[in-house]
Motif scaffolding. Sequence first.
Motif, PDB file in Angstrom:
ATOM      1  N   UNK A  14      40.413  35.293  52.639  1.00 32.48           N
ATOM      2  CA  UNK A  14      40.628  36.522  53.411  1.00 32.48           C
ATOM      3  C   UNK A  14      41.702  36.372  54.477  1.00 32.48           C
ATOM      4  N   UNK A  15      42.030  35.127  54.840  1.00 28.54           N
ATOM      5  CA  UNK A  15      43.077  34.885  55.827  1.00 28.54           C
ATOM      6  C   UNK A  15      44.460  34.736  55.195  1.00 28.54           C
ATOM      7  N   UNK A  16      44.498  34.626  53.870  1.00 31.17           N
ATOM      8  CA  UNK A  16      45.762  34.404  53.176  1.00 31.17           C
ATOM      9  C   UNK A  16      46.586  35.690  53.091  1.00 31.17           C
ATOM     10  N   UNK A  17      47.900  35.522  53.112  1.00 37.11           N
ATOM     11  CA  UNK A  17      48.784  36.678  52.989  1.00 37.11           C
ATOM     12  C   UNK A  17      49.114  36.962  51.530  1.00 37.11           C
ATOM     13  N   UNK A  18      49.178  35.911  50.716  1.00 38.58           N
ATOM     14  CA  UNK A  18      49.500  36.066  49.303  1.00 38.58           C
ATOM     15  C   UNK A  18      48.399  35.424  48.446  1.00 38.58           C
ATOM     16  N   UNK A  19      48.331  35.850  47.187  1.00 38.08           N
ATOM     17  CA  UNK A  19      47.297  35.365  46.273  1.00 38.08           C
ATOM     18  C   UNK A  19      45.933  35.392  46.962  1.00 38.08           C
ATOM     19  N   UNK A  20      45.620  36.565  47.500  1.00 40.44           N
ATOM     20  CA  UNK A  20      44.390  36.715  48.276  1.00 40.44           C
ATOM     21  C   UNK A  20      43.426  37.740  47.664  1.00 40.44           C
ATOM     22  N   UNK A  21      43.613  38.043  46.385  1.00 40.25           N
ATOM     23  CA  UNK A  21      42.686  38.962  45.724  1.00 40.25           C
ATOM     24  C   UNK A  21      41.327  38.285  45.527  1.00 40.25           C
ATOM     25  N   UNK A 201      44.741  37.744  37.788  1.00 44.79           N
ATOM     26  CA  UNK A 201      44.303  36.349  37.922  1.00 44.79           C
ATOM     27  C   UNK A 201      45.331  35.523  38.687  1.00 44.79           C
ATOM     28  N   UNK A 202      46.597  35.761  38.408  1.00 43.21           N
ATOM     29  CA  UNK A 202      47.679  35.025  39.066  1.00 43.21           C
ATOM     30  C   UNK A 202      47.659  35.249  40.580  1.00 43.21           C
ATOM     31  N   UNK A 203      47.200  36.421  40.986  1.00 45.70           N
ATOM     32  CA  UNK A 203      47.201  36.767  42.413  1.00 45.70           C
ATOM     33  C   UNK A 203      45.815  36.677  43.048  1.00 45.70           C
ATOM     34  N   UNK A 204      44.901  36.019  42.360  1.00 41.57           N
ATOM     35  CA  UNK A 204      43.521  35.907  42.828  1.00 41.57           C
ATOM     36  C   UNK A 204      43.311  34.644  43.655  1.00 41.57           C
ATOM     37  N   UNK A 205      42.715  34.817  44.831  1.00 48.00           N
ATOM     38  CA  UNK A 205      42.368  33.674  45.679  1.00 48.00           C
ATOM     39  C   UNK A 205      41.051  33.049  45.285  1.00 48.00           C
ATOM     40  N   UNK A 206      40.113  33.883  44.835  1.00 48.12           N
ATOM     41  CA  UNK A 206      38.842  33.368  44.338  1.00 48.12           C
ATOM     42  C   UNK A 206      38.339  34.282  43.217  1.00 48.12           C
ATOM     43  N   UNK A 207      37.944  33.643  42.122  1.00 50.49           N
ATOM     44  CA  UNK A 207      37.372  34.341  40.972  1.00 50.49           C
ATOM     45  C   UNK A 207      35.881  34.022  40.917  1.00 50.49           C
ATOM     46  N   UNK A 208      35.056  35.066  41.001  1.00 43.56           N
ATOM     47  CA  UNK A 208      33.614  34.903  40.837  1.00 43.56           C
ATOM     48  C   UNK A 208      33.250  35.275  39.404  1.00 43.56           C
TER      49      UNK A 208
END
Length: 275
Positions: A14-21, A201-208
């Motif tokens: 949540x603190x990331x600017x990119x790849x934070x999905x 997926x490429x822009x995901x910070x965490x995948x549940x």
Amino acid sequence: MKEITIKSILKEVLQKEYRNKITFLTGAGISAASGIPTYRGSDGIWVKGTKFHKPEEFGTFEYFLKNPEDVWQFTMFRKKMFLEAKPNVNHELLVSIEKQLGDQFHLITQNIDNLHRRAGSERIFEIHGNNREMKCSNGCKEIIPIPDSISPKEIDEDLLKEEIEQLKCKTCGSWMRPNLLWFDEYYDEKTHKKHSALKVAKNTGVLFILGTSGATNLPMEIARTVLKYGNYVVDVNLENNHFTELLENKKNKLIIRGKSEDILPEILETINECK
């Protein structure tokens, strides 16, 4: 070494600017509490006359071409089951998470039962198609809704003659087919949003991963893509599965053996705290 937890992962992402999905990948386990049986399991076996059909046999394009009326009867039987089912707490919690995250949220589902949409999810990719639509089996391009005038069926109820007429392509006269991914078919962008899902997926910070074993290749490719870019995968399932093998030696992973309805409240609570 820092302990990896749901809270620590979400705070970092949540603190990331990119790849934070924050992306959720769901399968049949999510809908189990709504009373929908799995397609591949023993309860997916369908009896037609005196024949017992396993999903891997009749859930194919090859079988459809030989037995289109039978496949449509089963499709409308499944549709009746879906319509009678109601979204459960898993679907509702995911809607609440989406409302909190907005554009940071994405939902990729293998389910065709429409329960995510009925619950209110909007940022959704249905990678196995859905039970609302149909398309021409001969390749005409338009995807259209299954007509409401074709009634959902009991397990032994046949299609009416006038319903069969509505299941023929208006362009070429071929049978229309359900807009689903069958066992002998490949993912594409038009029907299954393959490229869109991999871009997410490429822009995901965490995948549940919730209630799916990874038995088909696109869900596995989605998880591999998240890992490839150095981000987290959290596997929430009742037992070990294909994702377990993928995650075995990875650092950015968290494996939780339990029910989604027990984990999603913690995810929502953490997001609320961080927001």
